[in-house]
Design a protein around this motif. Structure first.
Motif, PDB file in Angstrom:
ATOM      1  N   ARG A  76     -29.652  -6.488  18.010  1.00  0.00           N
ATOM      2  CA  ARG A  76     -29.816  -7.944  18.009  1.00  0.00           C
ATOM      3  C   ARG A  76     -29.733  -8.515  16.590  1.00  0.00           C
ATOM      4  N   ASP A  83     -30.446  -9.053  25.356  1.00  0.00           N
ATOM      5  CA  ASP A  83     -29.725  -7.809  25.075  1.00  0.00           C
ATOM      6  C   ASP A  83     -28.245  -8.117  24.845  1.00  0.00           C
ATOM      7  N   ALA A  84     -27.423  -7.080  24.883  1.00  0.00           N
ATOM      8  CA  ALA A  84     -25.998  -7.245  24.584  1.00  0.00           C
ATOM      9  C   ALA A  84     -25.372  -8.314  25.467  1.00  0.00           C
ATOM     10  N   GLU A 103     -24.730   1.277  19.382  1.00  0.00           N
ATOM     11  CA  GLU A 103     -25.400   0.441  20.365  1.00  0.00           C
ATOM     12  C   GLU A 103     -25.622  -0.967  19.810  1.00  0.00           C
ATOM     13  N   TYR A 104     -25.681  -1.930  20.698  1.00  0.00           N
ATOM     14  CA  TYR A 104     -25.898  -3.316  20.301  1.00  0.00           C
ATOM     15  C   TYR A 104     -27.244  -3.472  19.598  1.00  0.00           C
ATOM     16  N   THR A 151     -19.283   3.457  23.706  1.00  0.00           N
ATOM     17  CA  THR A 151     -20.081   2.819  22.665  1.00  0.00           C
ATOM     18  C   THR A 151     -20.324   3.792  21.511  1.00  0.00           C
ATOM     19  N   MET A 189     -18.921  -5.847  16.036  1.00  0.00           N
ATOM     20  CA  MET A 189     -19.779  -6.966  15.655  1.00  0.00           C
ATOM     21  C   MET A 189     -20.448  -6.594  14.342  1.00  0.00           C
ATOM     22  N   PHE A 208     -17.696 -11.259  15.758  1.00  0.00           N
ATOM     23  CA  PHE A 208     -17.170 -10.397  16.809  1.00  0.00           C
ATOM     24  C   PHE A 208     -15.654 -10.369  16.670  1.00  0.00           C
ATOM     25  N   HIS A 227     -23.518  -4.127  13.903  1.00  0.00           N
ATOM     26  CA  HIS A 227     -24.385  -4.496  15.017  1.00  0.00           C
ATOM     27  C   HIS A 227     -23.907  -3.955  16.356  1.00  0.00           C
ATOM     28  N   TRP A 228     -22.626  -3.629  16.444  1.00  0.00           N
ATOM     29  CA  TRP A 228     -22.099  -3.162  17.729  1.00  0.00           C
ATOM     30  C   TRP A 228     -20.701  -2.631  17.489  1.00  0.00           C
TER      31      TRP A 228
END
Length: 202
Positions: free
Chosen positions: A138, A75-76, A135-136, A132, A94, A152, A112-113
């Motif tokens: 993958r 996960d994150a 959300e993160y 947030t 990200m 990032f 991605h984030w």
């Protein structure tokens, strides 16, 4: 210390140098970062995944044994910035600028984030306390799409409320991070890191 110079992240293509070396039974190919990709990272930002070997504190390529887990399991990551100012807030984004592939990035940038209002006092200890907006997600590079950069970037946040528009919320792909940066006067990132990975079946 803020990064001095133009924001190159949205303008150049990924470049990987392939070195061939002989082993018993054949030849293997070892990908190595180009000087251009290696120069992206600065500022001391750390992106820490569960495996101790995957502490992204410099630009590098994810090793084959970790590619499936980073895409399907983990996960994150933990985010740490030792140089953070406890009195300031930060923005973390990200993105994948190589969606769906480096050769044809028609869906770039893939968001991605995105976290805003990050408290500087916790960031130095690896505590991501913020709001947030995305959300993160993958890293999941498609098969046969080559290596993707996962970037990032950490910005100091001005004293204003940051939001995504309705259109931005409707899709993660074709996001314009530069427009977001300019809209909210984020300037250049105070720190940035990236890793490269490809589909684990390739």
């Amino acid at each position: 210390m803020a990064f001095q110079g133009p924001l190159l992240v949205f303008s150049f293509s990924a470049c990987i140098v392939l070195y061939h070396h002989h082993v018993e039974g054949g030849t293997t190919t070892t990908p190595t970062l180009s000087r251009l990709d290696a120069s992206f990272c600065h500022g001391g930002l750390e992106v820490i995944y569960p495996e101790p070997e995957v502490n992204v504190n410099k630009c590098f390529i994810i090793s084959p044994e970790h590619r499936e887990r980073i895409s399907k399991v983990w996960d994150a990551p933990q985010i740490r910035f030792p140089e953070s100012d406890e009195k300031k807030k930060y923005v973390l984004m990200m993105v994948d600028p190589d969606a769906p592939s480096r050769a044809s990035p028609t869906r770039a940038h893939w968001r991605h984030w995105l976290v805003v209002d990050i408290q500087g006092d916790g960031l130095s200890r690896g505590e991501l306390k913020g709001t947030t907006l995305s959300e993160y997600a993958r890293p999941t590079p498609p098969q046969r799409s080559g290596f993707h950069r996962y970037q990032f970037m950490l910005f100091e946040q001005p004293e204003r409320k940051l939001l995504l528009t309705k259109d931005e919320k409707s899709s993660l792909g074709n996001w314009d991070p530069q427009a977001f940066i300019e809209k909210f006067d984020l300037g250049v990132p105070v720190a940035a890191v990236q890793f490269l990975t490809q589909n684990h079946k390739d």
